[in-house]
Design a protein around this motif. Structure first.
Motif, short mmCIF file in Angstrom:
data_model
loop_
_atom_site.label_atom_id
_atom_site.label_comp_id
_atom_site.label_asym_id
_atom_site.label_seq_id
_atom_site.Cartn_x
_atom_site.Cartn_y
_atom_site.Cartn_z
N GLY A 1 -1.66 -3.65 8.58
CA GLY A 1 -0.46 -3.05 8.01
C GLY A 1 -0.79 -2.02 6.95
O GLY A 1 -0.18 -0.95 6.89
N GLY A 2 -1.77 -2.30 6.10
CA GLY A 2 -2.13 -1.39 5.02
C GLY A 2 -2.82 -0.13 5.49
O GLY A 2 -2.75 0.91 4.81
N LEU A 3 -3.49 -0.19 6.62
CA LEU A 3 -4.17 0.99 7.14
C LEU A 3 -3.19 2.09 7.53
O LEU A 3 -3.53 3.28 7.47
CB LEU A 3 -5.02 0.61 8.36
CG LEU A 3 -6.40 0.02 8.06
CD1 LEU A 3 -7.05 -0.48 9.34
CD2 LEU A 3 -7.30 1.05 7.38
N LEU A 4 -2.00 1.71 7.93
CA LEU A 4 -1.02 2.71 8.40
C LEU A 4 -0.60 3.67 7.28
O LEU A 4 -0.71 4.89 7.44
CB LEU A 4 0.19 1.98 9.01
CG LEU A 4 -0.15 1.06 10.20
CD1 LEU A 4 1.09 0.29 10.64
CD2 LEU A 4 -0.72 1.86 11.35
N THR B 1 0.83 -1.21 0.00
CA THR B 1 0.00 0.00 0.00
C THR B 1 0.87 1.26 0.00
O THR B 1 0.54 2.25 -0.68
CB THR B 1 -0.96 0.02 1.20
OG1 THR B 1 -0.22 -0.17 2.41
CG2 THR B 1 -2.02 -1.05 1.08
N ALA B 2 1.97 1.24 0.73
CA ALA B 2 2.87 2.39 0.73
C ALA B 2 3.51 2.57 -0.65
O ALA B 2 3.64 3.71 -1.14
CB ALA B 2 3.96 2.21 1.78
N SER B 3 3.88 1.47 -1.29
CA SER B 3 4.49 1.55 -2.61
C SER B 3 3.52 2.10 -3.64
O SER B 3 3.88 2.92 -4.49
CB SER B 3 4.99 0.16 -3.04
OG SER B 3 6.02 -0.28 -2.19
N ILE B 4 2.27 1.60 -3.57
CA ILE B 4 1.24 2.12 -4.49
C ILE B 4 1.05 3.62 -4.28
O ILE B 4 1.02 4.41 -5.23
CB ILE B 4 -0.10 1.39 -4.27
CG1 ILE B 4 0.00 -0.05 -4.77
CG2 ILE B 4 -1.25 2.10 -4.99
CD1 ILE B 4 -1.20 -0.91 -4.41
N ALA B 5 0.93 4.01 -3.02
CA ALA B 5 0.72 5.42 -2.70
C ALA B 5 1.90 6.28 -3.16
O ALA B 5 1.72 7.37 -3.71
CB ALA B 5 0.50 5.58 -1.20
N ILE B 6 3.11 5.79 -2.95
CA ILE B 6 4.31 6.53 -3.37
C ILE B 6 4.35 6.68 -4.89
O ILE B 6 4.63 7.75 -5.43
CB ILE B 6 5.58 5.83 -2.86
CG1 ILE B 6 5.71 6.00 -1.34
CG2 ILE B 6 6.82 6.38 -3.56
CD1 ILE B 6 6.82 5.17 -0.71
N GLY B 7 4.06 5.59 -5.58
CA GLY B 7 4.07 5.63 -7.05
C GLY B 7 3.05 6.61 -7.61
O GLY B 7 3.36 7.38 -8.53
N VAL B 8 1.83 6.60 -7.05
CA VAL B 8 0.79 7.51 -7.54
C VAL B 8 1.09 8.95 -7.12
O VAL B 8 0.91 9.89 -7.90
CB VAL B 8 -0.60 7.07 -7.02
CG1 VAL B 8 -1.68 8.06 -7.48
CG2 VAL B 8 -0.95 5.67 -7.51
N ALA B 9 1.57 9.13 -5.89
CA ALA B 9 1.91 10.48 -5.41
C ALA B 9 3.02 11.11 -6.24
O ALA B 9 3.03 12.33 -6.46
CB ALA B 9 2.33 10.42 -3.94
N ALA C 1 -6.26 5.10 -4.96
CA ALA C 1 -5.36 4.01 -5.33
C ALA C 1 -4.90 3.22 -4.11
O ALA C 1 -4.84 1.97 -4.13
CB ALA C 1 -4.15 4.56 -6.08
N THR C 2 -4.61 3.92 -3.03
CA THR C 2 -4.15 3.26 -1.80
C THR C 2 -5.26 2.42 -1.19
O THR C 2 -5.03 1.28 -0.76
CB THR C 2 -3.67 4.30 -0.77
OG1 THR C 2 -2.72 5.16 -1.39
CG2 THR C 2 -3.03 3.62 0.42
N LEU C 3 -6.48 2.98 -1.17
CA LEU C 3 -7.62 2.23 -0.63
C LEU C 3 -7.92 1.00 -1.45
O LEU C 3 -8.18 -0.09 -0.91
CB LEU C 3 -8.86 3.14 -0.56
CG LEU C 3 -10.13 2.51 0.01
CD1 LEU C 3 -9.90 2.05 1.45
CD2 LEU C 3 -11.29 3.50 -0.04
N ALA C 4 -7.89 1.14 -2.77
CA ALA C 4 -8.13 0.00 -3.65
C ALA C 4 -7.06 -1.08 -3.44
O ALA C 4 -7.37 -2.28 -3.39
CB ALA C 4 -8.13 0.47 -5.11
N GLY C 5 -5.82 -0.64 -3.32
CA GLY C 5 -4.74 -1.60 -3.08
C GLY C 5 -4.88 -2.30 -1.74
O GLY C 5 -4.59 -3.50 -1.62
#
Length: 238
Positions: free
Chosen positions: A165-168, A37-45, A57-61
């Motif tokens: 873990g993903g919620l963080l 989830t952090a990687s997805i968020a970083i990539g989209v950000a 994107a983070t929520l979907a992931g």
């Protein structure tokens, strides 16, 4: 005598190996939850100037990852269960059709473990009289209460740990400034991974330092490569 038996049971329950099944699934789930989830968020950000695409994107992931982890863990561990059941059925058939050969096979196992030939045969006979199938399942197939596959337990531990873990990282995308979102996500994800590594090592009785180094190194590699992809394509999302 009864008090000593209770003490022995309590002593055996404290061994770290008893935690191996659920601990493996939980650590894998939490690590994947934080990292993916952090990687997805970083990539989209890295490719967006808006907060909404990052959150979506983070929520979907997070949702897809939790369900995928639980389902994948259940399917894989169920496959192991099927193999175990097939071997147990085969063992039942062999015990019925050729009990003498199975007795000798069991004696050979004990002999290889260090017993004298006569002692090994005696032990094999006594265990066969007590519980032939149980002895072969444990000593020939190597299946016991600790190693036995538990699909539902593994699926629940993995899915729940991924969600936690993903919620963080998801909370980071909600509340921290968008301008430095990639760096905030990396810093917090690294912090969460360090805590996870330390907790996992402490629970499993292993080296905390090694666990932290291992989990932070590979976490940094994963998040760094994802951010790089976002910067390279630099698509203005939203």
């Amino acid at each position: 005598m009864e008090e000593k038996t209770d003490e022995l049971d309590h002593y055996l329950d404290n061994h770290y190996i008893h935690r191996s099944n659920w601990l493996r699934a939980a650590v894998l789930g939490a690590n994947d939850g934080i990292l993916s989830t952090a990687s997805i968020a970083i990539g989209v950000a890295a490719a967006s100037n808006l907060r909404e695409p990052v959150i979506l994107a983070t929520l979907a992931g997070l949702v897809a990852g939790a369900l995928s982890m639980a389902a994948g863990e259940y399917v894989s561990v169920s496959s192991q269960t099927d193999v175990e059941k097939a071997d147990i059925e085969r063992e039942k058939k062999e015990l019925f059709e050729m009990p003498e050969i199975e007795l000798q096979r069991l004696a050979e196992i004990y002999e290889k473990r260090g017993l004298k030939k006569e002692t090994a045969l005696t032990v094999a006979k006594e265990l066969t009289e007590y519980d032939a199938l149980g002895a072969h399942i444990r000593d020939e197939l190597g299946i016991n209460d600790i190693s036995q596959a538990k699909p539902i337990q593994a699926a629940f531990a993995s899915g729940a740990a991924f969600t936690v873990g993903g919620l963080l990282p998801f909370l980071v995308t909600l509340f921290l400034p968008l301008k430095s979102m990639e760096y905030s996500l990396y810093s917090f994800a690294l912090f969460f991974l360090i805590i996870l590594g330390a907790l996992a090592a402490k629970t499993g009785g292993s080296s905390i330092k090694k666990a932290i180094v291992r989990i932070t190194f590979w976490g940094t590699v994963a998040m760094g490569l994802t951010a790089l992809v976002g910067y390279i394509f630099n698509v203005n999302v939203g």
